[in-house]
Scaffold this motif. Sequence first.
Motif, PDB file in Angstrom:
ATOM      1  N   THR A  80       7.978  -0.179 -12.055  1.00  0.00           N
ATOM      2  CA  THR A  80       8.153   1.012 -12.886  1.00  0.00           C
ATOM      3  C   THR A  80       9.643   1.326 -12.950  1.00  0.00           C
ATOM      4  N   ASN A  81       9.979   2.343 -13.738  1.00  0.00           N
ATOM      5  CA  ASN A  81      11.403   2.684 -13.756  1.00  0.00           C
ATOM      6  C   ASN A  81      11.718   3.614 -12.582  1.00  0.00           C
ATOM      7  N   ASP A  86       0.803  -1.227   0.000  1.00  0.00           N
ATOM      8  CA  ASP A  86       0.000   0.000   0.000  1.00  0.00           C
ATOM      9  C   ASP A  86       0.836   1.277   0.000  1.00  0.00           C
ATOM     10  N   ALA A  87       2.145   1.137  -0.127  1.00  0.00           N
ATOM     11  CA  ALA A  87       3.007   2.326  -0.157  1.00  0.00           C
ATOM     12  C   ALA A  87       2.767   3.129  -1.434  1.00  0.00           C
ATOM     13  N   VAL A  88       3.204   4.372  -1.410  1.00  0.00           N
ATOM     14  CA  VAL A  88       3.155   5.217  -2.607  1.00  0.00           C
ATOM     15  C   VAL A  88       4.162   4.700  -3.634  1.00  0.00           C
ATOM     16  N   ALA A  89       5.339   4.326  -3.155  1.00  0.00           N
ATOM     17  CA  ALA A  89       6.386   3.768  -4.023  1.00  0.00           C
ATOM     18  C   ALA A  89       7.330   2.932  -3.173  1.00  0.00           C
ATOM     19  N   ALA A 147      12.363  -0.467  -8.832  1.00  0.00           N
ATOM     20  CA  ALA A 147      11.373   0.406  -8.201  1.00  0.00           C
ATOM     21  C   ALA A 147       9.973   0.012  -8.622  1.00  0.00           C
ATOM     22  N   SER A 148       9.031   0.339  -7.754  1.00  0.00           N
ATOM     23  CA  SER A 148       7.621   0.109  -8.078  1.00  0.00           C
ATOM     24  C   SER A 148       6.815   1.252  -7.489  1.00  0.00           C
TER      25      SER A 148
END
Lengths: 176, 176
Positions: free
Chosen positions: B5-6, A116-119, A144-145
Amino acid sequence: MQKKTNIPKALKRKYPEQIVLVATKKPDGGANVMAVGWVAIASEDPLMFMLGIDDGAYTYELIKKNKEFVIAFPNENMAREVLFVGTKHGRGRDKIAGSGLRVQPADKVKAPLLADAVANFECKLADIYRPGDCPLIIGQVIAASENAKADLKRLYTVAAGYKMAGVRPLLAGKDL
Amino acid sequence: MQKKTNIPKALKRKYPEQIVLVATKKPDGGANVMAVGWVAIASEDPLMFMLGIDDGAYTYELIKKNKEFVIAFPNENMAREVLFVGTKHGRGRDKIAGSGLRVQPADKVKAPLLADAVANFECKLADIYRPGDCPLIIGQVIAASENAKADLKRLYTVAAGYKMAGVRPLLAGKDL
């Protein structure tokens, strides 16, 4: 105008302050999560983050052992979960279950992503540096996601005593 | 849920991000000021800050020469001045005069305080550390001052492209 004051009092003017979660894999196969406020970008290419993590933290022990971890930006609705993992020790406790945080597998490291994190930023340990009384962990980001909800915002510490909330900019112009 | 994502795209989810001003004394007796977003506390006792400052920055040259500087939290009404000093080079230019920033003498260092800042931290250079592509300046705080206006708040970068504004917490509880 400025008036002279003592250092701790001046430092109280720092809020709101960013906060991140740091996830590590535990030897039992589970994961540990802690909250960190001393965080900054430390390099652009490759992207690195610096984290200040106490000598006594279980996370510090796990980072030294695993050489990898995940940094997550908690979302603004996660104050209760962040308070839980930020104020309890991880040894002998399942902080994921206790906090209700949801995790999912990462791409390149064994520590989990915070669902549930932003990134989330998957990191390998690049260095540990100690200029003062705290070890500073340098993590090189290798994957990264981000949350599928594009408008989900970060959580901040907004006042002393672990007061956390989302924040909104004061809009002065039309171009924001 | 998270979607892969990148790294640069995930990093855009970081806003609002804190920003500080760094003041240094110039050889001509004046002062230079730049804006820095890569900043974190690096030690509690003694208090230290870490600043990421480009190799090519005039501020970096002056910090290496003087071994001291001032870190200031700009207030939320200083977006225009911070944008000026954050986007122009200091060599051959008086950024204090050009920006309209007001300064006043510091207590223990020759660099000035930013008179309208929320707080100022006078620092001596403790170390320079380079884990990646950017020198990280470690400053040990030796004196501090704060604005006489106790409710004055910090400025933040609230979006890419140097968008700066004050922020306010979303109040969920009565105890904030």
